[in-house]
Design a protein around this motif. Structure first.
Motif, short mmCIF file in Angstrom:
data_model
loop_
_atom_site.label_atom_id
_atom_site.label_comp_id
_atom_site.label_asym_id
_atom_site.label_seq_id
_atom_site.Cartn_x
_atom_site.Cartn_y
_atom_site.Cartn_z
N TYR A 104 0.81 -1.22 0.00
CA TYR A 104 0.00 0.00 0.00
C TYR A 104 0.85 1.28 0.00
O TYR A 104 0.42 2.32 0.49
N GLY A 105 2.03 1.19 -0.57
CA GLY A 105 2.86 2.37 -0.78
C GLY A 105 3.49 2.98 0.45
O GLY A 105 4.07 4.06 0.37
N THR A 106 3.40 2.31 1.60
CA THR A 106 3.92 2.90 2.84
C THR A 106 5.30 2.36 3.19
O THR A 106 5.54 1.16 3.16
N GLN A 154 3.13 1.58 -6.96
CA GLN A 154 3.69 2.03 -5.67
C GLN A 154 4.86 1.17 -5.21
O GLN A 154 5.17 1.13 -4.03
N SER A 214 -2.44 -2.03 -3.50
CA SER A 214 -2.17 -0.60 -3.52
C SER A 214 -3.26 0.17 -2.78
O SER A 214 -4.32 -0.37 -2.47
N GLN A 244 -2.22 7.17 -1.49
CA GLN A 244 -0.93 7.58 -0.93
C GLN A 244 -1.06 8.55 0.23
O GLN A 244 -0.11 8.77 0.97
N ARG A 270 -5.55 1.49 5.11
CA ARG A 270 -4.42 0.56 5.10
C ARG A 270 -4.57 -0.69 5.97
O ARG A 270 -4.08 -1.75 5.58
N GLU A 301 7.94 8.35 8.26
CA GLU A 301 7.12 7.67 7.27
C GLU A 301 7.16 8.33 5.89
O GLU A 301 7.21 9.56 5.79
N ARG A 329 5.54 7.69 1.60
CA ARG A 329 4.63 6.93 0.72
C ARG A 329 5.14 7.02 -0.71
O ARG A 329 5.71 8.03 -1.12
N THR A 334 3.68 7.03 -4.57
CA THR A 334 2.39 7.25 -5.23
C THR A 334 2.33 6.50 -6.56
O THR A 334 3.38 6.19 -7.15
N PRO A 383 4.02 12.24 4.51
CA PRO A 383 2.62 12.39 4.86
C PRO A 383 2.32 13.36 6.01
O PRO A 383 1.22 13.90 6.07
#
Lengths: 145, 544
Positions: B60-62, B89, B127, B130, B143, B365, B367, B369, B377
């Motif tokens: 999930y792009g994290t 991502q 995904s 973002q 998420r 953190e 992300r 996209t 973030p």
């Protein structure tokens, strides 16, 4: 090549009579061994499960994964006989077969027994409950009842 | 963000050992390339034109800053000093040696990362939005649901040899920033009339050679049935998706051929059956996952004031930052699209710098996209100028988010063995043609996306302006599309007419944008003007 056992369940029947195709079986047969091809609906067998002892699920190529769904469907319906994967069985799929309820495989090409053993022993834990493999999912271990 | 427990860590460690074994069997010749291919693909390893390419999953792009730092170090150690952030991502490395991949994967595993199912005919990396957990407009952080699905889909024994690849996106706001309806399954978290959270399922979207927008098949799946419903969707697809033709094997074709209603009926029937099977994790597991996504320790009572006296900073703030749900904070996007650059590329030093900035100024953190940029973030507004200054020194402060310079492009024929045409040089030329900040500001929001073949990895169907590279009798040719959109009002672009050569396509884009400037009414974006006046006048402006 003959069956290689991968489940802990006792063998119910030796491979005796040749399998009857599922398509023929549905039309009326007293055979105890049935063969399911990838395009065939395993659910068509459900009304007669009690008379079947062995179901062979065909993998013409190992990258065609329909047989996994067939096996789970049969187990979820309570089938207690043998389910055997037949055909193009790759070493790296043996663990997945076991998790979907297969008892054995009968491969076109022999697989080194050491490889079979290593594959089956590799994963100590699993993320999913497939119900049919008797294993506890990681989430169940995290939240004991 | 999510932290592995002993089980998760053991899963990735076991996977490294398994892949090490598979690679050694390949290197010893025990496995042929034909036998090895499906195995390596399930671990994101492609054989491209010049070398192996490894795609690393960023769920999930994290990313944490420690993970980002390792991604930079890997770029130095195993690649040629670069990483390439992708439209899913993820991050890809283009110059990988097969024999080194097990060690590379072990380094990833040391920071809770992997390349599991980043390719192959299985459920891919999931995904999400973002801006999840930071956006002012979300009803809940999507998420935790994506993480629940990540664990369910990892090594799912029934779904590792599907008819074709399978992509899932999870969002939780009306503004769709993840192209949710262009996924095999798009999930939108919603609140029902009783105030309960549940999942809305859209199935059968996708791009590729037959682009389709996913229809909604269920408006509310309760949280304690999320995995069971997903399993029903997958089982119907695994059993009945076409396997006779790889170009018709995606679930969108099944949903299209059966019809939405019949596919839905089959899913509901399978779902009713699966509800009798104890396959659903308890809600306590979702609660456990949710605790990992609790808000960071935001300071309360901060001012929303920003000193915008530096005009370059003001331009970047206006273009590259979004409202945060917490007063005094902002969401900042780092554009990986410098003028004339390769979209999505970052050097090892740039990756490590972003890691350090996230550690110091964004609660550890980052992300990735789907537009191939990087997000901080949670930046305190009081720190924003410092962050921007550091980015500027590293050529990371391009103020062009969502403008014509913020181009999505696939690797194209420069790297990819499937491509028919190069994407990168076209992106670079357009980026240079529209390079001035004034020009980008004048054009406003304009999403331009380039694919080097009909597989559409560059999302050309969903670009306000899309470009598709094709091979025309051995010569690269570029088709122009207008009117695509990936947001909540998803639409697919239409081809304008005959294609162009490499310079011709840049001119054609300019003719289209000039025509838009001439015709636009107050406040209209390029897409709005196109939707109002239609293709015909644009076509005349481009070809006339």
């Amino acid at each position: 090549m003959g069956d290689v056992r991968i489940s802990g369940r006792p063998t119910l029947q030796r491979k005796a009579a040749p399998a009857v195709a599922a398509a023929c079986f549905a039309e009326g047969s007293n055979a105890a061994t049935v063969r399911v091809e990838p395009g065939e609906d395993a659910r068509a067998l459900l009304p007669q499960l009690e008379q079947i002892e062995r179901i062979e699920i065909s993998f013409p190529v190992w990258t065609d994964g329909r047989g996994y769904s067939s096996a789970r469907i049969l187990r979820e319906a309570g089938f207690e006989g043998d389910i055997v994967a037949v055909g193009d069985i790759a070493p790296d799929m043996i663990g997945h077969l076991q998790r979907c309820g297969f008892d054995a495989f009968d491969a076109n090409k022999p697989i080194d027994p050491e490889t079979v053993k290593a594959t089956l022993e590799r994963w100590d834990n699993v993320y999913q409950a497939t119900v049919v493999d008797g294993r506890q999912a990681i989430w169940a271990k995290r939240h004991p009842a | 963000m999510y932290k592995y427990d002993e089980y998760d860590q053991q899963m990735v460690d076991t996977r490294v050992a398994e892949f090490r074994d598979q690679v050694s069997r390949r290197l010893s010749g025990e496995l042929t390339e034909d036998q090895f291919r499906p195995l390596r693909l399930q671990n994101g390893l492609y054989l491209q034109l010049h070398a192996y390419m490894l795609r690393v999953a960023v769920p999930y792009g994290t990313l944490s800053s420690a993970q980002m730092k390792v991604l930079g170090d890997i770029a130095d150690k195993y690649d040629r000093g670069y990483g390439h952030f992708t439209t899913r991502q993820n991050i890809q490395y283009n110059w990988i040696k097969l024999e080194e991949t097990p060690d590379l994967l072990a380094e990833l595993a040391s920071v809770e990362m992997h390349a599991i199912q980043t390719s192959g005919n299985c459920i891919r990396n999931i995904s999400s939005d973002q801006f999840a957990g930071a956006a002012a407009d979300e009803i809940i952080d999507p998420r935790p649901y994506a993480e629940l699905l990540r664990q369910w889909s990892s090594f799912h024994p029934e779904f590792l040899t599907l008819p074709r690849k399978f992509k899932i996106a999870v969002i939780a706001s009306d503004t769709d920033r993840a192209a949710m309806r262009l996924h095999d399954i798009g999930i939108k978290m919603v609140r029902n009339a009783e105030g309960e959270i549940g999942a809305q399922f859209y199935v059968g979207g996708g791009m590729g050679r037959t682009p389709m927008i996913a229809p909604m098949i269920r408006d509310f799946v309760p949280l304690d049935q999320l995995i069971t419903y997903s399993e029903a969707c997958l089982r119907v697809y695994n059993r009945y998706g076409r396997r006779d033709n790889k170009y018709k094997a995606r679930i969108k074709i099944l949903v299209h051929e059966l019809g939405k209603d019949e596919y839905t009926r089959q899913v509901e029937e399978e779902f009713a059956h699966l509800l009798t099977q104890p396959i659903e994790p308890p809600l306590a597991e979702l609660e456990r996952i949710k605790t990992h996504f609790a808000d960071p320790a935001f300071e309360a009572g901060l001012s929303d004031e920003l000193d915008l006296s530096d005009p370059d900073f003001a331009l970047w703030v206006g273009r590259n930052t979004q409202a945060h749900k917490q007063p005094g904070y902002v969401v900042a996007t780092v554009s990986l699209k410098p003028v004339g650059g390769i979209p999505g590329d970052a050097s090892a030093d740039q990756i490590r710098l972003m890691a350090q900035l996230a550690k110091d100024y964004s609660f550890d953190e980052l992300r990735v996209t789907h537009a191939q940029n990087i997000v901080f973030p949670h930046v305190k507004k009081a720190d924003l100028y410092t962050v921007w200054k550091a980015l500027e020194q590293a050529d990371l402060a391009t103020a062009n988010l969502d403008t014509v310079g913020d181009i999505i492009a696939c690797p194209g024929l420069d790297y990819c063995s499937l491509a028919n045409a190069r994407s990168i040089p076209v992106a670079q030329k357009i980026s240079e043609r529209f390079g001035s900040a004034e020009r980008q500001a004048e054009l406003g929001e304009l999403k331009l996306k380039i694919s080097g073949c009909i597989n559409a990895c560059g999302h050309h169907h969903a670009g306000h302006i899309g470009i598709l590279g094709v091979d025309r009798k051995g010569v690269e040719n570029y088709q122009l599309l207008l009117g695509g959109c990936e947001g909540a009002d998803t639409s697919l672009g239409t081809i304008t007419g005959p294609g162009f050569n490499e310079d011709g396509i840049v001119d054609a884009v300019e003719k289209a944008t000039n025509f838009y400037l001439e015709k636009r009414e107050d406040g209209e974006r390029f897409l709005d003007t196109y939707r109002r006046i239609g293709m015909a006048p644009f076509k005349e402006a481009i070809y006339g």
